[in-house]
Design a protein around this motif. Structure first.
Motif, short mmCIF file in Angstrom:
data_model
loop_
_atom_site.label_atom_id
_atom_site.label_comp_id
_atom_site.label_asym_id
_atom_site.label_seq_id
_atom_site.Cartn_x
_atom_site.Cartn_y
_atom_site.Cartn_z
N ALA A 28 1.29 -1.76 -0.36
CA ALA A 28 0.57 -0.07 -0.13
C ALA A 28 0.83 0.84 -0.04
O ALA A 28 0.45 2.26 -0.76
N THR A 29 2.00 1.31 0.82
CA THR A 29 2.55 2.77 0.62
C THR A 29 3.82 2.57 -0.69
O THR A 29 4.55 3.24 -0.64
N SER A 30 4.03 1.15 -1.33
CA SER A 30 4.86 1.13 -2.17
C SER A 30 6.21 1.47 -2.43
O SER A 30 6.83 2.07 -3.21
N TYR A 31 6.97 0.74 -0.84
CA TYR A 31 7.68 0.90 -0.87
C TYR A 31 8.68 -0.45 -0.98
O TYR A 31 10.17 -0.14 -0.24
N ARG A 32 8.25 -1.43 -1.50
CA ARG A 32 9.77 -2.19 -1.62
C ARG A 32 9.75 -1.87 -3.17
O ARG A 32 9.52 -1.78 -4.27
N GLY A 33 11.11 -1.93 -2.91
CA GLY A 33 12.33 -2.72 -4.58
C GLY A 33 11.40 -3.10 -5.98
O GLY A 33 11.00 -2.17 -6.90
N ARG A 34 10.48 -3.47 -5.87
CA ARG A 34 10.04 -4.51 -6.80
C ARG A 34 8.54 -4.82 -6.86
O ARG A 34 8.41 -6.10 -6.33
N GLU A 35 7.58 -3.98 -7.31
CA GLU A 35 6.48 -4.04 -6.84
C GLU A 35 5.76 -4.36 -8.47
O GLU A 35 5.98 -4.00 -9.26
N LEU A 80 9.60 0.72 9.23
CA LEU A 80 8.81 1.04 9.67
C LEU A 80 7.60 2.21 7.63
O LEU A 80 6.85 2.46 8.11
N TRP A 81 8.94 1.13 6.98
CA TRP A 81 8.07 2.08 5.88
C TRP A 81 7.93 3.90 5.53
O TRP A 81 7.39 4.30 5.68
N THR A 82 8.96 4.46 6.47
CA THR A 82 8.48 6.17 6.68
C THR A 82 9.54 6.46 5.52
O THR A 82 9.25 7.63 5.34
N ALA A 83 10.42 5.71 4.96
CA ALA A 83 11.71 6.57 3.69
C ALA A 83 11.96 7.36 4.66
O ALA A 83 12.41 8.66 4.28
N ALA A 104 10.05 3.97 -4.73
CA ALA A 104 9.58 4.38 -5.74
C ALA A 104 9.28 5.70 -5.45
O ALA A 104 8.65 6.81 -6.17
N GLU A 105 7.52 5.05 -4.07
CA GLU A 105 6.75 6.36 -4.01
C GLU A 105 7.65 7.61 -3.66
O GLU A 105 6.91 8.16 -4.35
N ARG A 106 8.54 7.82 -3.09
CA ARG A 106 9.31 9.01 -2.70
C ARG A 106 9.72 9.26 -3.86
O ARG A 106 9.63 10.61 -4.14
N GLN A 107 10.24 8.45 -4.95
CA GLN A 107 10.90 9.54 -5.86
C GLN A 107 9.92 9.94 -6.76
O GLN A 107 10.03 11.15 -6.91
N ALA A 108 8.43 9.38 -7.06
CA ALA A 108 7.43 9.30 -7.59
C ALA A 108 7.11 10.99 -7.22
O ALA A 108 6.87 12.19 -7.90
N ARG A 109 6.76 11.00 -5.87
CA ARG A 109 6.24 11.78 -4.92
C ARG A 109 7.06 12.94 -5.34
O ARG A 109 6.45 14.33 -5.59
N HIS A 110 8.23 13.65 -5.09
CA HIS A 110 9.35 14.34 -5.41
C HIS A 110 9.34 14.24 -6.86
O HIS A 110 9.44 16.19 -6.87
N GLN A 155 1.34 5.10 -9.00
CA GLN A 155 1.94 6.81 -7.96
C GLN A 155 1.37 8.07 -8.98
O GLN A 155 0.53 8.56 -8.82
N ILE A 156 1.94 7.01 -10.36
CA ILE A 156 1.84 8.83 -11.32
C ILE A 156 0.33 8.61 -11.57
O ILE A 156 -0.70 9.68 -11.87
N ARG A 157 -0.01 8.09 -12.21
CA ARG A 157 -1.62 8.05 -12.57
C ARG A 157 -2.88 8.02 -11.73
O ARG A 157 -3.59 8.78 -12.54
N HIS A 158 -2.71 7.77 -11.01
CA HIS A 158 -3.32 7.76 -9.68
C HIS A 158 -3.52 8.98 -8.62
O HIS A 158 -3.88 9.38 -8.54
N HIS A 159 -2.82 9.59 -8.76
CA HIS A 159 -2.35 10.26 -7.09
C HIS A 159 -2.97 11.57 -7.84
O HIS A 159 -3.45 12.52 -9.31
N ALA A 160 -3.34 12.53 -6.69
CA ALA A 160 -4.38 13.66 -7.22
C ALA A 160 -3.33 14.46 -7.67
O ALA A 160 -3.75 15.70 -8.96
N ILE A 161 -2.08 15.03 -7.09
CA ILE A 161 -1.58 16.24 -7.77
C ILE A 161 -1.37 16.39 -9.39
O ILE A 161 -1.17 16.82 -10.13
N SER A 162 -0.90 14.49 -9.72
CA SER A 162 -0.73 13.96 -10.75
C SER A 162 -2.17 14.57 -12.17
O SER A 162 -2.09 16.13 -12.94
#
Length: 360
Positions: A74-81, A246-249, A286-292, A323-330
């Protein structure tokens, strides 16, 4: 460690929040009522059988692996999702939440405490996902239920993590001052344990201030922004490196990312443009990279550098498509580019607009 009364009261205000009709159909092909029922507390069965009756849930072994796996997805924090991770998670959340609720009722002692901890983290994963998808109201309920479960488990780190979740849902509903206050209360709650803090403890503590810095920026409180980021930076230095406890990045790079985010929220666009492209996020999930990337694109768009902004988003989409296709900022960015364009949108933008649907 007992919660400060002010902290408990701040969180308790969200209990009983009424949920209007929400659109879950866009998340996956599954019926929206199933997810809604799971988050709001209804009983859900798998394959026609009650989950609590499964012997594999004894002592929480399989349950723990399932829920922690769902949390990581859910938090997209695993290397290969999976490319379809949002749909994958949404499809599994009802079963995970139902399993968690059942485990807290069937276990006792330490096993029950562990069950409450895992249920809390699963609700947090649910709130994170819903917030990213723009479903703030249901995320609000998930965060409240997660915090209640965290209190039952008694683990300071888990409770701190759920404080952060509540702060994010306050942010998503525009309650910035309450989010700032909750950050201060949560930090005060965790401070007594800092002397012998583990990396997980430091990571959760540090991320409280990252969420708080965004709340302060949106409340136009520059003093609080500087204070929260300073505390986060000091904690990151103590941790010593970027990590994902704990998935905080959490770590120095995530603090730097939040300097860009808060600069944008304070309309310091030049600061964001100067800092954003220089931050190396390759070591982060990946989640943090996409968010940035989305934040950098937002800064470039503010200065009418649309082509550069779109290039940043398209590059991020290659790595984290869901992450990109569903995020509100996108959706906000693509909507802005289409509306600001003269004449028909370019083929590249038109194609992106099909993948990132928005309300015209």
């Amino acid at each position: 460690m007992p919660l400060r009364r002010s902290s408990g009261m701040a969180v308790a205000r969200i209990a009983g929040f009424q949920t209007p009709g929400l659109n879950f159909e866009r998340l996956s092909g599954r019926p929206s009522a199933v997810v809604r029922q799971a988050v709001s507390g209804g009983q859900v069965e798998r394959d026609g059988r009650g989950i609590a009756s499964e012997g594999s849930l004894r002592q929480g072994d399989l349950y723990g692996r399932v829920l922690l796996g769902v949390r990581a997805q859910a938090t997209s924090y695993r290397g290969r999702e999976r490319n379809s991770r949002y749909g994958y998670v949404v499809a599994r959340l009802p079963q995970a939440l139902a399993a968690g609720q059942a485990a807290t009722q069937t276990h006792e002692g330490e096993d029950q405490e562990q069950s409450f901890a895992l249920l809390a983290l699963t609700y947090q994963a649910t709130a994170v996902l819903l917030t990213k998808l723009g479903e703030a109201d249901l995320a609000w309920i998930a965060a409240e239920r997660g915090f209640t479960a965290a209190q039952r488990c008694g683990d300071v780190v888990v409770i701190g993590s759920l404080f952060r979740s509540v702060t994010h849902t306050l942010l998503s509903t525009g309650r910035f001052r309450e989010a700032k206050q909750l950050t201060a209360d949560a930090a005060a709650y965790m401070q007594p344990g800092l002397a012998g803090a583990t990396p997980e403890y430091l990571s959760v503590y540090g991320t409280l201030f990252l969420a708080g810095s965004v709340a302060a920026a949106r409340d136009e409180d520059r003093t609080a922004v500087r204070s929260f980021l300073s505390e986060a930076d000091e904690t990151a230095r103590r941790l010593g490196h970027d990590a994902n406890h704990l998935w905080t990045a959490f770590g120095p790079t995530n603090v730097a990312i939040h300097r860009v985010t808060t600069a944008m929220d304070l309309d310091d666009v030049q600061v964001a443009i100067d800092l954003g492209p220089r931050i190396d996020t390759t070591g982060l999930p990946a989640e943090r990279q996409a968010r940035h990337a989305l934040e950098t694109a937002r800064a470039l768009t503010a200065w009418n550098r649309t082509d550069e902004a779109m290039a940043v988003v398209l590059s991020a989409e290659q790595q984290a498509p869901e992450q990109i296709r569903h995020h509100a900022i996108s959706r906000q960015l693509v909507q802005n580019w289409v509306r600001r364009g003269r004449g028909r949108p370019s083929h590249q933008l038109a194609s992106l607009a099909q993948r990132v649907p928005f309300t015209a």
